[in-house]
Design an enzyme around this catalytic site. Structure first.
Site, PDB file in Angstrom:
ATOM      1  N   ARG A  91      10.621  -0.886  11.244  1.00 34.04           N
ATOM      2  CA  ARG A  91       9.480  -0.550  12.099  1.00 34.04           C
ATOM      3  C   ARG A  91       9.381  -1.477  13.308  1.00 34.04           C
ATOM      4  NH1 ARG A  91       4.328   0.380   8.264  1.00 34.04           N
ATOM      5  NH2 ARG A  91       3.397  -1.022   9.795  1.00 34.04           N
ATOM      6  N   LYS A 109       0.851  -1.211   0.000  1.00 32.49           N
ATOM      7  CA  LYS A 109       0.000   0.000   0.000  1.00 32.49           C
ATOM      8  C   LYS A 109       0.881   1.253   0.000  1.00 32.49           C
ATOM      9  CE  LYS A 109      -2.072  -1.100   3.910  1.00 32.49           C
ATOM     10  NZ  LYS A 109      -1.440  -2.409   4.191  1.00 32.49           N
ATOM     11  N   ARG A 164      11.712  -5.505   5.313  1.00 30.40           N
ATOM     12  CA  ARG A 164      11.366  -4.116   5.004  1.00 30.40           C
ATOM     13  C   ARG A 164      12.205  -3.106   5.798  1.00 30.40           C
ATOM     14  NH1 ARG A 164       5.439  -1.755   5.468  1.00 30.40           N
ATOM     15  NH2 ARG A 164       5.553  -2.725   7.521  1.00 30.40           N
ATOM     16  N   ARG A 219     -10.328   0.587   8.174  1.00 30.47           N
ATOM     17  CA  ARG A 219      -9.832  -0.760   8.436  1.00 30.47           C
ATOM     18  C   ARG A 219     -10.859  -1.586   9.204  1.00 30.47           C
ATOM     19  NH1 ARG A 219      -3.813  -1.809   8.720  1.00 30.47           N
ATOM     20  NH2 ARG A 219      -3.272   0.307   8.673  1.00 30.47           N
ATOM     21  N   ARG A 251      -1.219  -8.605  13.395  1.00 26.42           N
ATOM     22  CA  ARG A 251      -1.699  -7.678  12.356  1.00 26.42           C
ATOM     23  C   ARG A 251      -2.497  -8.433  11.283  1.00 26.42           C
ATOM     24  NH1 ARG A 251       3.939  -5.271  10.952  1.00 26.42           N
ATOM     25  NH2 ARG A 251       2.961  -4.279   9.152  1.00 26.42           N
TER      26      ARG A 251
HETATM   27  P1  AP5 Z   1       4.756  -1.519   1.918  1.00 29.31           P
HETATM   28  O1  AP5 Z   1       4.446  -0.685   0.727  1.00 29.31           O
HETATM   29  O2  AP5 Z   1       5.466  -0.874   3.044  1.00 29.31           O
HETATM   30  O3  AP5 Z   1       3.459  -2.304   2.443  1.00 29.31           O
HETATM   31  P2  AP5 Z   1       2.162  -1.779   3.197  1.00 29.31           P
HETATM   32  O4  AP5 Z   1       0.992  -2.433   2.557  1.00 29.31           O
HETATM   33  O5  AP5 Z   1       2.160  -0.294   3.289  1.00 29.31           O
HETATM   34  O6  AP5 Z   1       2.380  -2.467   4.616  1.00 29.31           O
HETATM   35  P3  AP5 Z   1       2.201  -1.874   6.078  1.00 29.31           P
HETATM   36  O7  AP5 Z   1       2.955  -2.801   6.979  1.00 29.31           O
HETATM   37  O8  AP5 Z   1       2.542  -0.433   6.121  1.00 29.31           O
HETATM   38  O9  AP5 Z   1       0.689  -2.079   6.294  1.00 29.31           O
HETATM   39  P4  AP5 Z   1      -0.012  -2.110   7.632  1.00 29.31           P
HETATM   40  O10 AP5 Z   1      -1.401  -2.017   7.177  1.00 29.31           O
HETATM   41  O11 AP5 Z   1       0.335  -3.275   8.471  1.00 29.31           O
HETATM   42  O12 AP5 Z   1       0.603  -0.862   8.432  1.00 29.31           O
HETATM   43  P5  AP5 Z   1       0.112   0.636   8.664  1.00 29.31           P
HETATM   44  O13 AP5 Z   1       1.281   1.506   8.743  1.00 29.31           O
HETATM   45  O14 AP5 Z   1      -0.980   0.988   7.750  1.00 29.31           O
HETATM   46  O15 AP5 Z   1       5.622  -2.764   1.358  1.00 29.31           O
HETATM   47  C1  AP5 Z   1       6.023  -3.811   2.206  1.00 29.31           C
HETATM   48  C2  AP5 Z   1       7.354  -4.420   1.719  1.00 29.31           C
HETATM   49  O16 AP5 Z   1       7.164  -5.034   0.449  1.00 29.31           O
HETATM   50  C3  AP5 Z   1       8.478  -3.388   1.512  1.00 29.31           C
HETATM   51  O17 AP5 Z   1       9.685  -3.991   1.879  1.00 29.31           O
HETATM   52  C4  AP5 Z   1       8.413  -3.101   0.010  1.00 29.31           C
HETATM   53  O18 AP5 Z   1       9.676  -2.711  -0.467  1.00 29.31           O
HETATM   54  C5  AP5 Z   1       7.978  -4.437  -0.559  1.00 29.31           C
HETATM   55  N1  AP5 Z   1       7.129  -4.304  -1.733  1.00 29.31           N
HETATM   56  C6  AP5 Z   1       6.155  -3.357  -1.934  1.00 29.31           C
HETATM   57  N2  AP5 Z   1       5.558  -3.544  -3.118  1.00 29.31           N
HETATM   58  C7  AP5 Z   1       6.135  -4.660  -3.671  1.00 29.31           C
HETATM   59  C8  AP5 Z   1       5.925  -5.366  -4.900  1.00 29.31           C
HETATM   60  N3  AP5 Z   1       4.975  -4.986  -5.790  1.00 29.31           N
HETATM   61  N4  AP5 Z   1       6.683  -6.462  -5.148  1.00 29.31           N
HETATM   62  C9  AP5 Z   1       7.627  -6.863  -4.238  1.00 29.31           C
HETATM   63  N5  AP5 Z   1       7.879  -6.225  -3.073  1.00 29.31           N
HETATM   64  C10 AP5 Z   1       7.138  -5.143  -2.792  1.00 29.31           C
HETATM   65  O19 AP5 Z   1      -0.524   0.505  10.140  1.00 29.31           O
HETATM   66  C11 AP5 Z   1       0.324   0.222  11.230  1.00 29.31           C
HETATM   67  C12 AP5 Z   1      -0.506   0.087  12.490  1.00 29.31           C
HETATM   68  O20 AP5 Z   1      -1.153   1.341  12.792  1.00 29.31           O
HETATM   69  C13 AP5 Z   1      -1.642  -0.933  12.465  1.00 29.31           C
HETATM   70  O21 AP5 Z   1      -1.205  -2.239  12.754  1.00 29.31           O
HETATM   71  C14 AP5 Z   1      -2.568  -0.362  13.545  1.00 29.31           C
HETATM   72  O22 AP5 Z   1      -2.075  -0.669  14.828  1.00 29.31           O
HETATM   73  C15 AP5 Z   1      -2.447   1.140  13.348  1.00 29.31           C
HETATM   74  N6  AP5 Z   1      -3.463   1.647  12.402  1.00 29.31           N
HETATM   75  C16 AP5 Z   1      -3.235   2.201  11.178  1.00 29.31           C
HETATM   76  N7  AP5 Z   1      -4.373   2.516  10.579  1.00 29.31           N
HETATM   77  C17 AP5 Z   1      -5.366   2.157  11.422  1.00 29.31           C
HETATM   78  C18 AP5 Z   1      -6.777   2.194  11.344  1.00 29.31           C
HETATM   79  N8  AP5 Z   1      -7.419   2.676  10.252  1.00 29.31           N
HETATM   80  N9  AP5 Z   1      -7.485   1.732  12.400  1.00 29.31           N
HETATM   81  C19 AP5 Z   1      -6.884   1.248  13.503  1.00 29.31           C
HETATM   82  N10 AP5 Z   1      -5.546   1.168  13.640  1.00 29.31           N
HETATM   83  C20 AP5 Z   1      -4.787   1.606  12.599  1.00 29.31           C
HETATM   84 MG    MG Z   2       2.232   1.112   4.846  1.00 29.64          MG
END
Ligand code: AP5
Ligand code: MG
Length: 218
Positions: free
Chosen positions: A161, A14, A128, A89, A172
């Site tokens: 992270r 994402k 990552r 989410r 997660r």
């Molecule tokens: P990356 O692009 O970083 O993946 P991502 O989908 O953004 O993963 P996140 O871990 O950020 O998602 P998340 O939903 O767990 O965390 P968030 O920060 O939103 O890519 C991942 C890896 O793959 C990288 O190494 C990249 O290089 C590689 N990659 C990318 N694209 C690729 C491809 N096409 N091919 C190969 N490799 C690739 O949330 C964190 C925390 O915050 C949550 O757990 C929760 O506690 C809280 N939170 C956030 N939003 C909410 C909400 N709405 N409600 C409640 N709690 C929330």
């Molecule tokens: Mg992310």
């Protein structure tokens, strides 16, 4: 108008796709995860509440998250569209956005879901590295920055992270299946849902998403 939701399991890509989309379409990138991490770094009241919850891989309560997004979406830079990354989410968050969007004249116009098999998610999360300044994501084996440990986009030092460990990742993923996946049907029913295969490579995925956005943005 492009009022976009980007969804997918943890590690689906994402953040990576969001970076490309906002650069191409000049939209504000609203990542609730990035906003919480910034609040934690600054030690704000929201940050203090969210710190342990996020480190353990759990979801921050809906009231706090909805309030944060409400405030963010009401800023002037969202007037010509926005990209929500990681929000909504849960069903209550989606319902809150369904109310808020029309209120501020910016209802959701499309939902992009990126799908990736679980083994690949585990591989991506384990390797990552992220930029704490601009939010860009890299991978130690398959998506290296030009200079090791340094962000290509803004030159900041990369970090791992706190929630990118096996235990937190398992939580997660569980939370994703239990609370977030039901949104797929929710948005299918609204006719807004678009699914993309996250295994086609970063550039190919970018092209496919771009094509949809070009078409929708007209
Ligand atoms: P990356 O692009 O970083 O993946 P991502 O989908 O953004 O993963 P996140 O871990 O950020 O998602 P998340 O939903 O767990 O965390 P968030 O920060 O939103 O890519 C991942 C890896 O793959 C990288 O190494 C990249 O290089 C590689 N990659 C990318 N694209 C690729 C491809 N096409 N091919 C190969 N490799 C690739 O949330 C964190 C925390 O915050 C949550 O757990 C929760 O506690 C809280 N939170 C956030 N939003 C909410 C909400 N709405 N409600 C409640 N709690 C929330
Ligand atoms: Mg992310």
């Amino acid at each position: 108008m492009l009022n976009i939701i980007l969804m997918g399991p943890p590690g689906a890509g994402k953040g990576t796709q969001a970076t490309a989309i906002v650069d191409a379409f000049h939209l504000p990138h609203i990542s609730t995860g990035d906003m919480f991490r910034e609040a934690i770094a600054q030690g704000t009241p929201v940050g203090l509440k969210a710190k342990e919850i996020i480190a353990a891989g759990n979801l921050v309560p809906d009231e706090i998250t909805i309030e944060l997004v409400k405030e963010r979406l009401s800023r002037p830079d969202c007037e010509h569209g926005y990209l929500l990354d990681g929000f909504p989410r849960t069903i209550p968050q989606a319902e809150a956005l369904d109310k808020l969007g029309p209120e501020i004249g910016r209802p959701v116009s499309l939902v992009i879901d990126i799908t990736v098999p679980e083994e690949e998610l585990i591989r991506r999360i384990a390797g990552r590295r992220v930029c704490p300044s601009c939010g860009a994501s890299y991978h130690v084996d398959s998506m290296k920055p030009a200079v090791e440990g340094i962000c290509d986009r803004c030159g900041h030092e990369l970090i791992q992270r706190k929630d990118d460990n096996a235990e937190s990742f398992a939580v997660r993923l569980q939370n994703y299946y239990a609370s977030t996946q039901p949104l797929v049907d929710y948005y299918k029913e609204q006719g807004l849902y678009h699914c993309f295969d996250g295994m086609v490579g970063k550039a190919n995925l970018e092209k496919a998403i771009n094509a949809l956005l070009e078409e929708q943005g007209q």
